[in-house]
Design an enzyme around this catalytic site. Structure first.
Site, PDB file in Angstrom:
ATOM      1  N   GLY A 167     -13.904 -48.042  19.976  1.00 50.53           N
ATOM      2  CA  GLY A 167     -13.684 -47.998  21.620  1.00 50.53           C
ATOM      3  C   GLY A 167     -14.824 -48.513  22.372  1.00 50.53           C
ATOM      4  N   SER A 168     -15.858 -47.602  22.686  1.00 51.75           N
ATOM      5  CA  SER A 168     -16.817 -48.000  23.409  1.00 51.75           C
ATOM      6  C   SER A 168     -17.776 -49.088  23.078  1.00 51.75           C
ATOM      7  CB  SER A 168     -17.759 -46.933  23.847  1.00 51.75           C
ATOM      8  OG  SER A 168     -18.139 -46.116  22.692  1.00 51.75           O
TER       9      SER A 168
ATOM     10  N   MET B 225      -3.172 -38.273  24.028  1.00 47.22           N
ATOM     11  CA  MET B 225      -3.977 -36.985  24.148  1.00 47.22           C
ATOM     12  C   MET B 225      -3.146 -36.151  25.077  1.00 47.22           C
ATOM     13  SD  MET B 225      -7.972 -37.803  23.950  1.00 47.22           S
ATOM     14  CE  MET B 225      -8.634 -39.170  23.025  1.00 47.22           C
TER      15      MET B 225
ATOM     16  N   ASP C 128      -4.591 -44.204  21.957  1.00 49.86           N
ATOM     17  CA  ASP C 128      -5.046 -42.944  21.837  1.00 49.86           C
ATOM     18  C   ASP C 128      -4.141 -41.862  22.999  1.00 49.86           C
ATOM     19  OD1 ASP C 128      -7.068 -42.688  19.981  1.00 49.86           O
ATOM     20  OD2 ASP C 128      -8.331 -44.024  21.327  1.00 49.86           O
TER      21      ASP C 128
ATOM     22  N   MET D  54     -11.081 -38.798  11.005  1.00 54.12           N
ATOM     23  CA  MET D  54     -11.885 -38.727  12.278  1.00 54.12           C
ATOM     24  C   MET D  54     -13.286 -38.429  12.007  1.00 54.12           C
ATOM     25  SD  MET D  54      -9.743 -39.175  14.875  1.00 54.12           S
ATOM     26  CE  MET D  54     -11.014 -39.085  16.040  1.00 54.12           C
TER      27      MET D  54
ATOM     28  N   HIS E 137      -5.373 -50.021  19.177  1.00 50.00           N
ATOM     29  CA  HIS E 137      -5.373 -48.508  18.760  1.00 50.00           C
ATOM     30  C   HIS E 137      -5.084 -47.866  20.256  1.00 50.00           C
ATOM     31  CE1 HIS E 137      -6.386 -44.839  16.459  1.00 50.00           C
ATOM     32  NE2 HIS E 137      -7.149 -44.571  17.677  1.00 50.00           N
TER      33      HIS E 137
ATOM     34  N   HIS F   8      -2.201 -43.356  17.804  1.00 52.17           N
ATOM     35  CA  HIS F   8      -2.933 -42.239  17.277  1.00 52.17           C
ATOM     36  C   HIS F   8      -2.599 -41.020  18.311  1.00 52.17           C
ATOM     37  CE1 HIS F   8      -7.002 -40.171  16.646  1.00 52.17           C
ATOM     38  NE2 HIS F   8      -6.111 -39.448  16.126  1.00 52.17           N
TER      39      HIS F   8
ATOM     40  N   PHE G   2     -12.475 -37.460  22.858  1.00 55.46           N
ATOM     41  CA  PHE G   2     -13.333 -38.433  23.969  1.00 55.46           C
ATOM     42  C   PHE G   2     -13.875 -39.606  23.097  1.00 55.46           C
ATOM     43  CE2 PHE G   2     -13.698 -34.081  25.150  1.00 55.46           C
ATOM     44  CZ  PHE G   2     -13.167 -33.911  26.673  1.00 55.46           C
ATOM     45  N   GLY G   3     -14.061 -40.758  24.058  1.00 48.68           N
ATOM     46  CA  GLY G   3     -14.546 -41.695  23.407  1.00 48.68           C
ATOM     47  C   GLY G   3     -16.078 -41.834  23.524  1.00 48.68           C
ATOM     48  N   GLY G   4     -16.795 -42.581  23.078  1.00 53.07           N
ATOM     49  CA  GLY G   4     -18.475 -42.621  23.189  1.00 53.07           C
ATOM     50  C   GLY G   4     -19.248 -41.409  22.626  1.00 53.07           C
TER      51      GLY G   4
ATOM     52  N   SER H 155      -9.973 -49.287  20.432  1.00 59.09           N
ATOM     53  CA  SER H 155      -9.215 -48.248  20.864  1.00 59.09           C
ATOM     54  C   SER H 155      -9.234 -48.474  22.695  1.00 59.09           C
ATOM     55  CB  SER H 155     -10.000 -46.892  20.866  1.00 59.09           C
ATOM     56  OG  SER H 155      -9.653 -46.117  21.596  1.00 59.09           O
TER      57      SER H 155
ATOM     58  N   ASP I 176     -12.174 -43.617  12.835  1.00 59.60           N
ATOM     59  CA  ASP I 176     -12.107 -43.622  14.202  1.00 59.60           C
ATOM     60  C   ASP I 176     -13.189 -42.550  14.736  1.00 59.60           C
ATOM     61  OD1 ASP I 176     -11.185 -43.590  16.796  1.00 59.60           O
ATOM     62  OD2 ASP I 176      -9.480 -42.593  16.361  1.00 59.60           O
ATOM     63  N   GLY I 177     -14.151 -43.103  15.645  1.00 62.62           N
ATOM     64  CA  GLY I 177     -15.071 -42.228  16.376  1.00 62.62           C
ATOM     65  C   GLY I 177     -16.567 -42.834  15.964  1.00 62.62           C
ATOM     66  N   GLY I 178     -17.168 -43.208  17.057  1.00 62.34           N
ATOM     67  CA  GLY I 178     -18.513 -43.630  16.964  1.00 62.34           C
ATOM     68  C   GLY I 178     -18.830 -44.674  15.988  1.00 62.34           C
TER      69      GLY I 178
ATOM     70  N   MET J 105      -2.731 -37.387  19.445  1.00 61.85           N
ATOM     71  CA  MET J 105      -3.565 -36.223  19.499  1.00 61.85           C
ATOM     72  C   MET J 105      -2.823 -35.501  20.241  1.00 61.85           C
ATOM     73  SD  MET J 105      -7.140 -37.997  19.737  1.00 61.85           S
ATOM     74  CE  MET J 105      -6.247 -39.733  20.062  1.00 61.85           C
TER      75      MET J 105
HETATM   76  C1  DX5 Z   1     -11.179 -40.273  20.016  1.00 61.30           C
HETATM   77  C2  DX5 Z   1     -10.405 -41.278  19.679  1.00 61.30           C
HETATM   78  C3  DX5 Z   1     -10.823 -42.614  19.411  1.00 61.30           C
HETATM   79  C4  DX5 Z   1     -12.128 -43.134  20.670  1.00 61.30           C
HETATM   80  C5  DX5 Z   1     -12.915 -43.884  19.864  1.00 61.30           C
HETATM   81  O1  DX5 Z   1     -10.637 -38.810  20.134  1.00 61.30           O
HETATM   82  O2  DX5 Z   1      -9.299 -41.139  18.796  1.00 61.30           O
HETATM   83  O3  DX5 Z   1     -10.038 -43.490  19.142  1.00 61.30           O
HETATM   84  O4  DX5 Z   1     -11.158 -43.574  21.583  1.00 61.30           O
HETATM   85  O5  DX5 Z   1     -14.049 -44.284  20.618  1.00 61.30           O
HETATM   86  P1  DX5 Z   1     -15.426 -44.529  20.227  1.00 61.30           P
HETATM   87  O6  DX5 Z   1     -15.331 -45.618  19.418  1.00 61.30           O
HETATM   88  O7  DX5 Z   1     -16.035 -44.817  21.526  1.00 61.30           O
HETATM   89  O8  DX5 Z   1     -15.969 -43.362  19.740  1.00 61.30           O
HETATM   90 ZN    ZN Z   2      -8.074 -42.749  18.128  1.00 59.49          ZN
END
Ligand code: DX5
Ligand code: ZN
Length: 218
Positions: free
Chosen positions: A196-197, A36, A34, A136, A32, A65, A142-144, A7, A174-176, A67
């Protein structure tokens, strides 16, 4: 097939293309993206101009994606030549079936995303029409953030639903997601992994991409 979709939200936007080249070199299969809007989620990221610019340079297909509220209004704008899939949130679509049909009418794959607290039941009358479900595993925005552990069960229940109906639908998470939990997400049934992170915050992005892929396929 198991795929990695890093991401870009966690990339360094000042050197975005350089970062993307690293994940391409490492073997990532999808990018990916994102999007928003500051309404559906409490954050604003990027829009069609950046997606268009990425399209001119990136080699791998885009996994978009959305959002955002009213996604129908913007779907065409995100359909560039490298767009392989557009995912919308079930929670953001009053007429989900119509939205899915709109995406498919463009000749691309349609995905439906569910927030952590959204039940799988809402998929019953749409599952036959879609190419991917995005589970999700954090609250979007947010990432991270940290992976929500009860989501393993949700991934597994979705996998069973898909098998019962004899469908071939991708399950994206997706996420964490990181090196420590990606194996468990795959064991639960996921086959498209967003990170992502865990990828872009690494010292060596290319090496980290390779490590993720090795762990996923291990
Ligand atoms: C969160 C996003 C994710 C996010 C994932 O709302 O949809 O794609 O960037 O980042 P990590 O892997 O750091 O949770
Ligand atoms: Zn995403």
């Amino acid at each position: 097939m198991i795929k990695l979709a890093p991401s870009i939200l966690s990339a360094d936007f000042a050197k975005l293309y350089e970062d993307i080249q690293q994940i391409e070199k490492g073997g990532a299969q999808l990018l990916h993206v994102d999007v928003m809007d500051g309404h559906f989620v409490p954050n604003i990221t990027l829009g069609p101009p950046i997606v268009k610019s990425l399209n001119d340079r990136v080699q791998i297909p885009l996994d978009v994606h959305l959002m955002i509220e009213n996604p129908d209004q913007y779907i065409e704008k995100f359909n560039v030549s490298k767009t392989e899939i557009i995912t919308v949130h079930a929670e953001a679509c009053v007429h989900l079936h119509r939205t899915v049909e709109k995406i498919k009418s463009l000749g691309i794959k349609a995905g439906v995303a569910l927030n952590p607290a959204t039940s799988l039941d809402g998929l019953d009358y749409i599952l036959d029409d879609i190419d991917m479900v995005l589970i999700m595993t954090v609250n979007p925005g947010f990432g991270g953030q940290s992976f929500i552990p009860v989501m393993y069960k949700k991934i597994n229940q979705l996998k069973q639903k898909i098998q019962e109906k004899n469908l071939s639908i991708d399950i994206q998470v997706d996420g964490g997601i990181n090196l420590d939990n990606v194996g468990q997400a795959i064991d639960a049934g996921a086959n498209i992994i967003v990170a992502g992170s865990a990828v872009f915050k690494a010292e060596d992005i290319c090496e980290q991409t390779k490590k993720m892929l090795q762990t996923m396929n291990g």
